[in-house]
Design a protein around this motif. Sequence first.
Motif, PDB file in Angstrom:
ATOM      1  N   GLN A 143       0.871  -0.832  -0.230  1.00 33.37           N
ATOM      2  CA  GLN A 143      -0.231  -0.284   0.640  1.00 33.37           C
ATOM      3  C   GLN A 143       0.528   1.012  -0.124  1.00 33.37           C
ATOM      4  N   GLN A 144       2.012   1.518   0.988  1.00 35.26           N
ATOM      5  CA  GLN A 144       2.458   2.882   1.034  1.00 35.26           C
ATOM      6  C   GLN A 144       4.097   2.292   0.780  1.00 35.26           C
ATOM      7  N   TYR A 145       3.911   0.835   0.357  1.00 32.15           N
ATOM      8  CA  TYR A 145       5.665   1.199  -1.115  1.00 32.15           C
ATOM      9  C   TYR A 145       4.843  -0.177  -1.832  1.00 32.15           C
ATOM     10  N   SER A 146       5.394  -0.642  -2.624  1.00 38.17           N
ATOM     11  CA  SER A 146       5.537  -1.612  -3.151  1.00 38.17           C
ATOM     12  C   SER A 146       6.790  -2.035  -3.844  1.00 38.17           C
ATOM     13  N   LYS A 205      -3.411   6.397 -10.053  1.00 39.81           N
ATOM     14  CA  LYS A 205      -4.309   6.402  -8.419  1.00 39.81           C
ATOM     15  C   LYS A 205      -3.284   6.978  -7.497  1.00 39.81           C
ATOM     16  N   ARG A 206      -2.471   6.419  -6.904  1.00 37.88           N
ATOM     17  CA  ARG A 206      -0.823   6.679  -6.715  1.00 37.88           C
ATOM     18  C   ARG A 206       0.403   7.297  -7.223  1.00 37.88           C
ATOM     19  N   GLN A 207       0.872   7.982  -6.360  1.00 34.27           N
ATOM     20  CA  GLN A 207       2.337   8.581  -6.016  1.00 34.27           C
ATOM     21  C   GLN A 207       3.110   7.572  -6.220  1.00 34.27           C
ATOM     22  N   HIS A 260       5.086   5.260  -1.991  1.00 34.33           N
ATOM     23  CA  HIS A 260       3.074   5.662  -2.771  1.00 34.33           C
ATOM     24  C   HIS A 260       3.563   6.914  -1.831  1.00 34.33           C
ATOM     25  N   THR A 261       3.833   6.661  -0.417  1.00 32.98           N
ATOM     26  CA  THR A 261       3.691   8.529   0.208  1.00 32.98           C
ATOM     27  C   THR A 261       4.794   9.201   0.397  1.00 32.98           C
ATOM     28  N   LYS A 262       4.968  10.331   0.712  1.00 30.38           N
ATOM     29  CA  LYS A 262       5.316  11.049   0.499  1.00 30.38           C
ATOM     30  C   LYS A 262       6.880  10.331   1.911  1.00 30.38           C
ATOM     31  N   THR A 263       5.644   9.942   3.305  1.00 33.29           N
ATOM     32  CA  THR A 263       5.942   9.861   4.912  1.00 33.29           C
ATOM     33  C   THR A 263       7.191   8.686   4.271  1.00 33.29           C
ATOM     34  N   ALA A 264       6.440   7.415   3.400  1.00 29.35           N
ATOM     35  CA  ALA A 264       7.330   5.577   3.405  1.00 29.35           C
ATOM     36  C   ALA A 264       8.360   6.557   2.366  1.00 29.35           C
TER      37      ALA A 264
END
Length: 280
Positions: A86-89, A121-123, A142-146
Amino acid sequence: MKVVRTLVAAGGDNAIDLLSKHVPELSKGRLKDAMSKGAVLLSGKPQKRLRRAQTALQAGQQLQLHYDDDLLQRQCADAVLISDQQQYSVWFKPAGMLSQGNEWGDHLSLMRFAEQHFAAKRQVFLLHRLDREASGLVLLAHTKTAAAALSKLIAEHKISKQYHIRVKGQLSDSLLQQGDIGLPLDGKPCLTRFNLLQYDAEQQQSWLSIALITGRKHQIRRHFEAAGHPVMGDPQYGKGNKDAAGLALQAVSLTFTCPLQRKAVSFNLPPSLLLFSGMA
């Protein structure tokens, strides 16, 4: 054919008409294909790829076209999603695919493939690279935090990366016992650790498992060329190591403590994708 052009829009221009007017040697069909493959850049902060042919342009905006007919016609195998967190792949990047695009386009890049897979749908943030000729595992956020948390792990060398390579020749007992190459590269210290997986006496080639302690550009390839055992199929380093099968270098596992889930994780290539069948 290669065409490089910088164009400035007047009021009322749209992208495809501006390109067609100033690049008459290319048909609208070719220009639209180049746009869809990321070969047209629109000025701005940040600069971005312009894919929509009918985009209305403001007076003074600049388009940069980098058209290379050979590159735009190239194809490669699809990337494979190994794990979606989800937040990374974690992805398998095939040989021939770039990690990210450049000014000449991005249709053969892992980042673009992932963007299309997730239907925008994801960065998608690229955290590390794998040479175009190499295959194996690549981590995307897929998020700046991740992206920030995982980049910090990489910078602190807290992500363990294992590679398999096939090199020319049989390594000496002394080199195998040493188990590492510490030759500085580009004036910086670096270390490559390795152990023997299998020696093929008929081919006079060795399969090795590699752990990178540092991550200099082309470190594995340059270290083993310097050791007299260049990686098979390497188009840039070594002599007598040509191989029609391509570069025998593959990233096979990633292991780290996930800063988001706060638990140890490990991702491995499935046997069907491994170059070294002895591990299957």
